[in-house]
Design a protein around this motif. Structure first.
Motif, PDB file in Angstrom:
ATOM      1  N   CYS A 310       0.808  -1.185  -0.234  1.00 35.46           N
ATOM      2  CA  CYS A 310       0.349   0.045   0.192  1.00 35.46           C
ATOM      3  C   CYS A 310       1.283   1.420  -0.064  1.00 35.46           C
ATOM      4  CB  CYS A 310      -0.870   0.209   1.243  1.00 35.46           C
ATOM      5  SG  CYS A 310      -0.329  -0.169   2.808  1.00 35.46           S
ATOM      6  N   SER A 311       0.458   2.520  -0.167  1.00 33.75           N
ATOM      7  CA  SER A 311       0.803   3.868   0.087  1.00 33.75           C
ATOM      8  C   SER A 311       1.907   3.727   0.934  1.00 33.75           C
ATOM      9  CB  SER A 311       0.376   4.486  -1.040  1.00 33.75           C
ATOM     10  OG  SER A 311      -0.777   4.977  -0.568  1.00 33.75           O
ATOM     11  N   ASP A 312       0.986   3.884   1.541  1.00 36.05           N
ATOM     12  CA  ASP A 312       0.867   4.524   3.171  1.00 36.05           C
ATOM     13  C   ASP A 312       1.788   3.193   3.680  1.00 36.05           C
ATOM     14  OD1 ASP A 312       1.717   5.253   6.011  1.00 36.05           O
ATOM     15  OD2 ASP A 312      -0.575   6.380   5.828  1.00 36.05           O
ATOM     16  N   ARG A 313       2.846   2.462   3.655  1.00 35.55           N
ATOM     17  CA  ARG A 313       3.873   2.033   4.385  1.00 35.55           C
ATOM     18  C   ARG A 313       3.989   1.927   5.810  1.00 35.55           C
ATOM     19  NH1 ARG A 313      10.638   1.908   4.766  1.00 35.55           N
ATOM     20  NH2 ARG A 313      10.523   0.014   6.333  1.00 35.55           N
ATOM     21  N   ARG A 314       4.273   2.756   6.642  1.00 32.89           N
ATOM     22  CA  ARG A 314       4.582   3.251   7.633  1.00 32.89           C
ATOM     23  C   ARG A 314       2.234   3.123   8.626  1.00 32.89           C
ATOM     24  NH1 ARG A 314       7.997   3.322  11.799  1.00 32.89           N
ATOM     25  NH2 ARG A 314       7.792   5.225  13.375  1.00 32.89           N
ATOM     26  N   GLU A 315       1.527   2.779   7.548  1.00 35.87           N
ATOM     27  CA  GLU A 315       0.473   3.041   8.386  1.00 35.87           C
ATOM     28  C   GLU A 315      -0.263   0.872   8.342  1.00 35.87           C
ATOM     29  OE1 GLU A 315      -3.453   2.885   9.716  1.00 35.87           O
ATOM     30  OE2 GLU A 315      -1.988   3.965   9.721  1.00 35.87           O
ATOM     31  N   TRP A 316       0.313   0.389   7.367  1.00 31.36           N
ATOM     32  CA  TRP A 316       0.457  -1.317   7.227  1.00 31.36           C
ATOM     33  C   TRP A 316       1.737  -1.626   8.928  1.00 31.36           C
ATOM     34  CZ3 TRP A 316      -0.394  -4.929   6.211  1.00 31.36           C
ATOM     35  CH2 TRP A 316       0.202  -6.666   6.890  1.00 31.36           C
ATOM     36  N   GLU A 317       2.605  -1.087   8.774  1.00 33.85           N
ATOM     37  CA  GLU A 317       3.570  -1.257   9.757  1.00 33.85           C
ATOM     38  C   GLU A 317       2.820  -1.703  11.409  1.00 33.85           C
ATOM     39  OE1 GLU A 317       7.565  -0.498   7.629  1.00 33.85           O
ATOM     40  OE2 GLU A 317       7.131   1.294   9.341  1.00 33.85           O
ATOM     41  N   THR A 318       2.423   0.016  11.511  1.00 40.45           N
ATOM     42  CA  THR A 318       1.409   0.712  12.298  1.00 40.45           C
ATOM     43  C   THR A 318      -0.704  -0.977  12.892  1.00 40.45           C
ATOM     44  OG1 THR A 318       1.729   2.311  12.853  1.00 40.45           O
ATOM     45  CG2 THR A 318      -0.081   1.602  13.716  1.00 40.45           C
ATOM     46  N   ARG A 319      -0.369  -1.227  11.928  1.00 43.40           N
ATOM     47  CA  ARG A 319      -0.896  -2.067  11.573  1.00 43.40           C
ATOM     48  C   ARG A 319      -1.207  -3.267  12.488  1.00 43.40           C
ATOM     49  NH1 ARG A 319      -5.689  -1.418   8.914  1.00 43.40           N
ATOM     50  NH2 ARG A 319      -6.429  -3.814   9.671  1.00 43.40           N
ATOM     51  N   LEU A 320       0.608  -3.794  11.992  1.00 45.53           N
ATOM     52  CA  LEU A 320       0.953  -5.441  12.441  1.00 45.53           C
ATOM     53  C   LEU A 320       1.684  -4.845  14.148  1.00 45.53           C
ATOM     54  CD1 LEU A 320       3.951  -5.942   9.367  1.00 45.53           C
ATOM     55  CD2 LEU A 320       0.969  -6.673   9.627  1.00 45.53           C
ATOM     56  N   GLN A 321       1.734  -3.748  14.071  1.00 43.74           N
ATOM     57  CA  GLN A 321       2.048  -3.537  15.275  1.00 43.74           C
ATOM     58  C   GLN A 321       0.847  -3.645  16.634  1.00 43.74           C
ATOM     59  OE1 GLN A 321       5.629  -2.583  17.435  1.00 43.74           O
ATOM     60  NE2 GLN A 321       3.707  -3.620  18.828  1.00 43.74           N
ATOM     61  N   GLU A 322       0.015  -3.216  16.320  1.00 39.06           N
ATOM     62  CA  GLU A 322      -1.083  -2.623  17.094  1.00 39.06           C
ATOM     63  C   GLU A 322      -1.957  -4.262  16.751  1.00 39.06           C
ATOM     64  OE1 GLU A 322      -5.738  -1.462  16.047  1.00 39.06           O
ATOM     65  OE2 GLU A 322      -3.973  -0.266  14.714  1.00 39.06           O
ATOM     66  N   THR A 323      -1.651  -5.479  15.664  1.00 41.86           N
ATOM     67  CA  THR A 323      -2.058  -6.284  15.913  1.00 41.86           C
ATOM     68  C   THR A 323      -2.105  -7.605  17.088  1.00 41.86           C
ATOM     69  OG1 THR A 323      -3.426  -5.974  14.062  1.00 41.86           O
ATOM     70  CG2 THR A 323      -3.504  -8.300  14.998  1.00 41.86           C
ATOM     71  N   LEU A 324      -0.392  -7.327  17.238  1.00 44.64           N
ATOM     72  CA  LEU A 324       0.019  -8.031  17.839  1.00 44.64           C
ATOM     73  C   LEU A 324       0.517  -7.665  19.418  1.00 44.64           C
ATOM     74  CD1 LEU A 324       3.556  -9.646  15.853  1.00 44.64           C
ATOM     75  CD2 LEU A 324       1.233 -10.441  16.091  1.00 44.64           C
ATOM     76  N   GLY A 325       0.313  -6.322  19.538  1.00 48.19           N
ATOM     77  CA  GLY A 325       0.227  -5.329  21.040  1.00 48.19           C
ATOM     78  C   GLY A 325       1.100  -5.203  21.811  1.00 48.19           C
ATOM     79  N   PRO A 326       1.414  -4.776  22.809  1.00 46.11           N
ATOM     80  CA  PRO A 326       2.889  -4.613  23.458  1.00 46.11           C
ATOM     81  C   PRO A 326       3.628  -5.971  23.797  1.00 46.11           C
ATOM     82  CG  PRO A 326       0.713  -4.293  25.453  1.00 46.11           C
ATOM     83  CD  PRO A 326       0.106  -4.584  23.657  1.00 46.11           C
ATOM     84  N   HIS A 327       3.337  -6.939  23.804  1.00 43.76           N
ATOM     85  CA  HIS A 327       3.919  -7.698  24.059  1.00 43.76           C
ATOM     86  C   HIS A 327       5.383  -7.962  22.556  1.00 43.76           C
ATOM     87  CE1 HIS A 327       1.821 -10.024  27.046  1.00 43.76           C
ATOM     88  NE2 HIS A 327       0.755  -9.621  26.810  1.00 43.76           N
ATOM     89  N   TYR A 328       5.671  -7.521  22.065  1.00 36.07           N
ATOM     90  CA  TYR A 328       6.373  -7.314  20.347  1.00 36.07           C
ATOM     91  C   TYR A 328       5.888  -5.649  19.989  1.00 36.07           C
ATOM     92  CZ  TYR A 328       4.097 -11.934  20.221  1.00 36.07           C
ATOM     93  OH  TYR A 328       4.614 -13.683  19.882  1.00 36.07           O
ATOM     94  N   VAL A 329       7.895  -5.756  19.641  1.00 38.46           N
ATOM     95  CA  VAL A 329       8.303  -4.419  19.462  1.00 38.46           C
ATOM     96  C   VAL A 329       8.729  -5.084  17.704  1.00 38.46           C
ATOM     97  CG1 VAL A 329       9.227  -4.141  22.149  1.00 38.46           C
ATOM     98  CG2 VAL A 329      10.824  -5.866  20.353  1.00 38.46           C
ATOM     99  N   THR A 330       8.673  -4.034  17.094  1.00 35.08           N
ATOM    100  CA  THR A 330       9.088  -4.474  15.902  1.00 35.08           C
ATOM    101  C   THR A 330      10.794  -3.980  15.449  1.00 35.08           C
ATOM    102  OG1 THR A 330       7.225  -2.570  14.875  1.00 35.08           O
ATOM    103  CG2 THR A 330       9.366  -2.235  13.693  1.00 35.08           C
TER     104      THR A 330
END
Length: 625
Positions: A310-330
């Motif tokens: 997608c054109s907004d790469r940062r939004e895609w990465e944010t969605r990944l982080q949001e889905t996995l939650g605070p137990h995970y870091v990028t």
């Protein structure tokens, strides 16, 4: 020193309600520790003349100075709860707490004392210490402690196994029915202060293991201690860090640290690939992709590759982080044109990663944004090196190859083989992180320089035979049609010839072709082009050591319909080996800004969900006619 008197921190031991009459000092007690049958009254005479505990040839007398340290052998010797014990604990099948008069004598709970300690003052049975603190003569308290220190380890473990049952004697100030116990509750402030200072000195080193910590499923007692493992002082003093030793006790990437996190040395890995078709709209929920229903637990490491992102790469990465939650870091994210890759890891494991390196290869540029090529990311986890490659090979829409390379069926097969060769030769990895087995590496093939290689993407290999033949197969039963479809798969045929993905394997396919769907529907291409359904999206793996990578699940996500491709993912178990600290370390580096944004997103969505439920309940109106 052990036989001497400890500080006068209590008075004589009080009688336990309901205990049988005393023997008046006419014989030693039968129990080697404090007897369960205490005398009704204890005079001011020498306590040893009244009740001298029997000590059956104890082991070498422990040193009191070890009271503030933890015993590694006891830590390793901890017993896991069986399923029956855990079920009984959850169902509340423990003895019920009754009145003080009717209570059966049992070993009490003392949450201030950490478990699995050495044979020292820390390991004194908690029931004895509770009795000493409840009251008793100064001498009797010291003699009881002296006798208990010499108790064998078996008795100590037996006492610890009974932990969690009600205390035999009440705490100071508690209302009791016995007049004798009421008299022993009068402890002056000086002795109370002495005992508090003594306990503070003994347990300060283990304050993190006290009752404020959450219970641990790893402990033999669910109320024992938290998952935070104790750290011995001698390990901190060893200075073995960064020496490059595999077996050093203080090594960050060594065998001892690896055994703490992965006792079986197997890590759970998630790998996914998805061609987004450049759509701006993202799925409302990524749980089906990242948290499939087949997996009971989340994985340790997540690697997601995207083609035509997608054109907004940062939004895609944010969605990944949001889905996995605070137990995970990028841990790392990279892009090459429209190729994206994100690596997310459990936050507990971030300290055991080397620096993350990346490299790209461009096979041909279709436009300024769309790029056909490959993106590689590599790093070392403990002592195992990983390489992840996401690729987008030549599609049917690009320029035709010369007639000299045309083959039967789809003439683009040779173009894709060429893309593969350019990738294995062009990826310049590793860079500064050393190769774990350089003698097995080939300078002309990047996939030979790592212990574990995962290659995933849109390889664009098709099913030969035409649309009509494939549709006829799709009408069969699922098990039969998948095996029949794979007989027409170009990639499977080329791998058998050895012309591509040499040394790689693919998990067994049990899902339908992932391409080409009508957007938002479950039907294959109904446009005028009538593309043949194909397995274009694949996940391949290669292991330097045979059997180190075990596929668990290989499937697609039919519920994500925002693209003409369905995401494909694989779950793996990967063997991890100990490593050395003298490599470039990431030292806890991760995308902190993305982490905070993901947490805020989760909080705001939860608030919105609760508000919607509240509005739904409040909008319900009940009328009475």
């Amino acid at each position: 020193m052990l036989k001497g008197q400890l500080p006068n921190t209590g008075r004589g031991l009080a009688a336990h309600p309901g205990s049988p009459p005393t023997n008046n000092g006419q014989g030693p007690e039968k129990s080697p520790v404090l007897p369960l049958n205490l005398p009704a009254q204890i005079s001011n005479e020498d306590p040893q003349a009244k009740a001298t505990p029997f000590t059956p040839k104890p082991p070498t007398r422990p040193r009191l100075e070890r009271a503030l340290s933890l015993d590694e052998k006891a830590w390793r010797r901890r017993r896991f709860q069986t399923s029956h014990e855990d079920l009984a604990a959850r169902s509340g099948a423990s003895p019920s707490r009754g009145s003080l008069q009717d209570e059966v004598p049992r070993a009490p709970t003392h949450t201030d004392s950490p478990p699995c300690l050495s044979t020292s003052l820390q390991e004194i049975p908690t029931s004895r210490r509770a009795q000493g603190s409840a009251g008793g003569s100064p001498n009797s308290w010291g003699h009881c402690i002296s006798g208990m220190i010499g108790t064998s380890l078996d008795l100590l473990h037996r006492d610890g196994a009974l932990a969690g049952s009600p205390s035999r004697l009440p705490a100071v100030g508690q209302k009791v029915a016995s007049n004798a116990l009421r008299s022993t509750d009068r402890v002056d402030s000086v002795q109370t202060d002495c005992k508090s200072r003594l306990q503070s000195r003994l347990f300060r080193a283990h304050s993190s293991l006290g009752p404020s910590r959450p219970p641990s499923p790893l402990a033999c007692d669910a109320k024992s201690f938290s998952l935070l493992a104790p750290i011995r002082a001698k390990d901190v003093r060893s200075r073995s860090y960064l020496e490059g030793s595999l077996l050093a006790s203080g090594a960050l990437m060594g065998a001892e640290e690896l055994a703490r996190y992965f006792p079986d040395r197997n890590m759970a890995l998630f790998v996914a690939t998805w061609n987004m078709q450049g759509q701006k709209e993202l799925p409302p929920n990524l749980d089906e992709l990242l948290l499939p229903a087949e997996a009971d637990y989340a994985q340790d490491l997540y690697v997601v590759g995207v083609q035509e992102g997608c054109s907004d790469r940062r939004e895609w990465e944010t969605r990944l982080q949001e889905t996995l939650g605070p137990h995970y870091v990028t841990l790392y994210s990279a892009a090459h044109g429209a190729l994206y890759m994100s690596v997310l890891i459990r936050r507990d494991l971030i300290w055991f990663c080397s620096e993350v390196e990346s490299s790209t290869v461009t096979t041909r540029i279709v436009s300024h944004i769309k790029t056909k090529g490959a993106l590689g990311v590599s790093f070392t986890f403990f002592g195992t090196s990983f390489l992840f490659i996401t690729s987008h090979f030549t599609s049917l829409l690009e320029r035709p190859p010369p007639r000299s390379v045309l083959t039967a069926g789809d003439g683009k097969v040779s173009e894709r083989l060429l893309d593969y060769s350019r990738t294995v030769q062009g990826l310049a990895l590793p860079k500064s992180v050393p190769d774990t087995s350089p003698f097995r590496s080939d300078a002309a093939d990047v996939t030979t320089r790592f212990d574990g290689v995962f290659w995933f993407g849109d390889f664009n290999f098709r099913l030969s035979g035409g649309r009509v033949a494939v549709e006829a197969i799709l009408k069969q039963d699922l098990g039969e049609k998948v095996s029949a479809l794979l007989q027409h798969d170009q990639l499977t045929q080329e791998m058998k010839k050895g012309s591509i993905f040499k040394g790689f394997q693919e998990p067994d396919i049990h899902f339908l072709p992932s391409y080409k769907f009508d957007i938002g529907k479950d039907s294959y291409d109904t446009t005028s082009k009538q593309r043949t359904p194909s397995y274009t999206d694949r996940v391949m793996y290669r292991s330097r050591h045979k059997g180190d990578i075990c596929p668990i699940k290989y499937s697609s996500c039919p519920g994500i319909k925002t693209s003409d491709h369905r995401p494909v993912y694989g779950l793996f178990r990967v063997k991890v080996r100990p490593g050395r600290d003298n490599i470039p370390l990431a030292a806890g580096k991760f995308d902190r800004e993305l982490y905070l944004i993901g947490i805020k997103r989760r909080i705001s969505k939860e608030i919105q969900r609760q508000q919607a439920l509240k509005n739904q309940h409040s909008s319900t109106i009940c009328t009475v006619s």
